[in-house]
Scaffold this active site. Structure first.
Site, PDB file in Angstrom:
ATOM      1  N   GLU A 258       9.896  -0.138 -18.911  1.00 56.99           N
ATOM      2  CA  GLU A 258      11.357  -0.033 -18.965  1.00 56.99           C
ATOM      3  C   GLU A 258      11.917  -0.678 -20.232  1.00 56.99           C
ATOM      4  OE1 GLU A 258      13.257   1.774 -16.768  1.00 56.99           O
ATOM      5  OE2 GLU A 258      11.238   2.374 -16.189  1.00 56.99           O
ATOM      6  N   TRP A 261      11.384   1.851 -22.932  1.00 58.61           N
ATOM      7  CA  TRP A 261      12.410   2.897 -22.881  1.00 58.61           C
ATOM      8  C   TRP A 261      13.672   2.436 -23.607  1.00 58.61           C
ATOM      9  CZ3 TRP A 261      12.775   7.870 -22.089  1.00 58.61           C
ATOM     10  CH2 TRP A 261      11.867   8.537 -21.266  1.00 58.61           C
ATOM     11  N   TRP A 290      30.471  24.742 -20.414  1.00 54.50           N
ATOM     12  CA  TRP A 290      30.758  23.862 -19.285  1.00 54.50           C
ATOM     13  C   TRP A 290      31.959  24.377 -18.502  1.00 54.50           C
ATOM     14  CZ3 TRP A 290      26.845  20.670 -18.769  1.00 54.50           C
ATOM     15  CH2 TRP A 290      26.166  20.203 -19.904  1.00 54.50           C
ATOM     16  N   ASN A 325      19.348   2.284 -10.946  1.00 59.69           N
ATOM     17  CA  ASN A 325      18.898   3.244 -11.952  1.00 59.69           C
ATOM     18  C   ASN A 325      18.513   4.597 -11.355  1.00 59.69           C
ATOM     19  OD1 ASN A 325      18.172   3.826 -14.783  1.00 59.69           O
ATOM     20  ND2 ASN A 325      16.131   4.077 -13.923  1.00 59.69           N
ATOM     21  N   TRP A 343      28.296  16.492 -19.927  1.00 59.40           N
ATOM     22  CA  TRP A 343      27.684  15.171 -19.740  1.00 59.40           C
ATOM     23  C   TRP A 343      28.452  14.078 -20.475  1.00 59.40           C
ATOM     24  CZ3 TRP A 343      26.088  12.698 -24.163  1.00 59.40           C
ATOM     25  CH2 TRP A 343      25.876  13.497 -25.304  1.00 59.40           C
ATOM     26  N   TRP A 366      21.951   9.710 -20.282  1.00 58.06           N
ATOM     27  CA  TRP A 366      22.803  10.855 -19.942  1.00 58.06           C
ATOM     28  C   TRP A 366      22.247  12.143 -20.548  1.00 58.06           C
ATOM     29  CZ3 TRP A 366      26.390  12.422 -16.673  1.00 58.06           C
ATOM     30  CH2 TRP A 366      27.005  11.463 -15.886  1.00 58.06           C
TER      31      TRP A 366
END
Length: 436
Positions: A258, A261, A290, A325, A343, A366
Site C-alpha cells: 500500500e 501504491w 457522461w 478503502n 469521475w 479515481w
C-alpha cells in the site's frame, strides 16, 4: 545588527523527529527558525469553515510548538500567501537560507519556484530534500529511463531498489540545540483565519504491530478495525514514511504494498502532471459521453442510491471525513460506471470531504476506478455493489451502522439495475475508445 539565521519551512512534515530537511537545516552554520505558513492560496478556496484538515494541521502544529518551547525555541506561524510572507520575513530577519522538504503536486511546484526566485534575488539560498516518500521523481524508472505506467513492474523495481540506506531515520534529535532561541510566539487561532473547531477526534499517529500482522487478512472488511488510518498522518507528515516502511518490511508485506501504491501515484503525478489538472491518463477516455445527471449525483453524495454498501460509505465520509478503502473503490465505480457521471465530479467531492485527501492518491484511485488511469486491465471492471457487500460485510455490521433504516420502508429502491447499468457503461466506454 540582526543575527544571521536559517529558516526551516514546515509543510507536509509536521514533526521534529526523522525529518530530512530539518536535519540538514540544523546541521548548517546558522541557528534555525522553524516556520509554518497557513497558505491563503489554499485556505481561501475552502468553503467549509469547519474543515477537519485545517483543524488537524492546527492541532499538529500545537504539538510541535509545545516540543519547541521545551527546547527554548518557538514556531513562527504566519497566515498569508507564501511569497508575501517571505517578503515580510526578509525585512524582519537576516536570512542566510531556507530549507524545506519537497512537495510534488503542481501547485506546490509553482509555489516553491516563486519563493525560490524571490529568495535568490535577495542572495538567499533555497534547498529542498526528499522526505515524504522513500523514492521520488526519477528514482524508480524502467531500464530505458522512462517512468513506469503500470503498478506491478514499478512495484518490483521499487522493492529491488529498497535497502537499509533508504529506510534509515535522520538523527535530528542530536541537533535540536541548534534551533534559534526565542520566546514563545502565539499561533493564529482557527477563528482568526475564519475556521472553527469541530470537536472531532483524529486517528492516533501510531499503528500497532498486531494490526499489521493481521492487515492482509482484515484490510478489506469495513466493519472491523483492520486498516492503519495513517493516511492523514502520511499526508501531513506527522509520522515518518521511513518508520512506517520499516515496520511494514518486518510485519506486513501487504501493508508495504500500500505504501508502494502511494508512491506510484506520486510518481505518476510528477511525470504526468496533466492528470492532476483534470485530464485522463488514457486520453481516449476524455471523450466518454457522461450522463452527468445532477439529481443522481446528489443522491450518490448523500448516500441515497438504494445500494446499501455505497450509501454506507458515502454517509461515513460525510459524517467523519473517512471512508474505508474497499468501500471507496465500490462507491467510485458506482458513480462512474453505474451512473455514468464524470469521475472528476467524484474526485472533487472526495477532495472536499476526505481528511486524508492527497491529490496524487485521490486522482490515481479515481482514475483506476473509472478505468481511465494507470491500469493494465481495460475498462471492463464494474464492481457489483451487492456482491461486494455480501463478500466484505457479510453480517451487515458496517451497513447497519450507517444505514439504520435499511429494514424499514423508508430506504429507497436501487437507482439503477446493476446488470442494465453495467451493459450501458460498457457500451459507452467501448464507443469512446473505438472512436479514438
Amino acid at each position: 545588527m540582526k543575527k544571521k539565521l536559517a529558516i526551516f519551512w514546515f509543510r507536509r512534515d509536521l514533526r521534529l523527529d526523522d525529518n530530512a530537511g530539518l536535519y540538514h537545516a540544523l546541521r548548517g552554520a546558522n541557528p534555525v527558525l522553524p516556520l509554518f505558513i497557513f497558505d491563503r492560496n489554499i485556505l481561501d478556496l475552502l468553503e467549509n469553515k469547519a474543515d477537519l484538515r485545517v483543524e488537524f494541521i492546527h492541532s499538529a502544529l500545537s504539538e510541535v510548538q509545545q516540543q519547541l518551547e521545551e527546547l527554548g525555541a518557538t514556531l513562527e506561524v504566519r497566515y498569508g500567501a507564501p511569497v508575501a510572507v517571505f517578503r515580510h520575513l526578509i525585512t524582519e530577519y537576516d536570512i542566510a537560507g531556507v530549507y524545506t522538504n519537497s512537495d510534488y503536486e503542481p501547485y506546490a511546484a509553482e509555489r516553491d519556484g516563486a519563493v525560490q526566485k524571490l529568495l535568490e534575488e535577495k542572495g538567499i539560498f533555497f534547498r529542498s530534500y526528499k522526505d515524504q516518500v522513500i523514492f521520488e521523481k526519477g528514482e524508480v524508472l524502467k531500464d530505458d529511463g522512462k517512468p513506469y505506467t503500470v503498478f506491478t513492474p514499478y512495484s518490483r523495481k521499487w522493492r529491488a531498489l529498497l535497502n537499509d540506506f533508504y529506510l534509515a531515520p535522520y538523527p535530528v534529535k542530536k541537533y535540536w540545540g541548534n534551533f534559534l532561541q526565542q520566546r514563545h510566539k502565539a499561533m493564529p487561532t482557527l477563528g482568526s483565519m475564519g475556521f472553527r473547531k469541530t470537536g472531532e477526534s483524529f486517528p492516533p499517529a501510531v499503528v500497532g504491530a498486531e494490526l499489521l500482522r493481521k492487515y492482509e487478512k482484515l484490510r478489506d472488511f469495513p466493519a472491523v478495525k483492520g486498516t492503519s488510518r495513517m493516511g492523514v498522518h502520511l499526508r501531513m507528515g506527522t509520522v515518518s514514511v521511513r518508520a512506517l516502511a520499516r515496520k511494514a518490511v518486518e510485519l506486513s508485506d501487504a501493508y508495504l504494498g500500500e505504501l508502494i501504491w502511494r508512491e506510484f501515484y506520486q510518481m505518476i503525478l510528477w511525470h504526468f502532471p496533466a492528470v492532476g489538472q483534470g485530464r485522463s491518463f488514457k486520453p481516449a477516455y476524455d471523450h466518454i459521453r457522461w450522463r452527468n445527471n445532477e439529481e443522481e449525483f446528489a443522491r450518490w453524495c448523500s448516500g441515497q442510491t438504494g445500494y446499501p454498501l455505497v450509501d454506507a460509505g458515502m454517509r461515513e465520509l460525510n459524517a467523519t471525513g473517512f471512508m474505508h478503502n474497499r468501500v471507496r473503490m465500490v462507491t467510485a465505480s458506482f458513480l462512474a460506471k453505474h451512473l455514468l457521471i464524470d469521475w472528476r465530479w467524484g474526485e472533487a467531492y472526495f477532495a472536499e470531504k476526505l481528511l486524508d485527501f492527497e491529490l496524487a492518491s485521490n486522482n490515481g484511485n479515481w482514475q483506476w476506478a473509472a478505468g481511465c488511469g494507470c491500469d493494465a486491465a481495460p475498462y471492463f471492471r464494474v464492481f457489483n455493489p451487492t456482491l461486494q457487500a455480501k463478500r466484505f460485510d457479510p453480517d451487515r455490521n458496517y451497513i447497519r451502522r450507517w444505514v439504520p433504516e435499511l429494514e424499514g420502508l423508508s430506504y429507497p429502491a436501487p437507482m439503477v439495475d446493476h446488470e442494465e447499468a453495467r451493459k450501458r457503461a460498457l457500451a459507452v466506454y467501448a464507443k469512446a475508445v473505438k472512436d479514438r
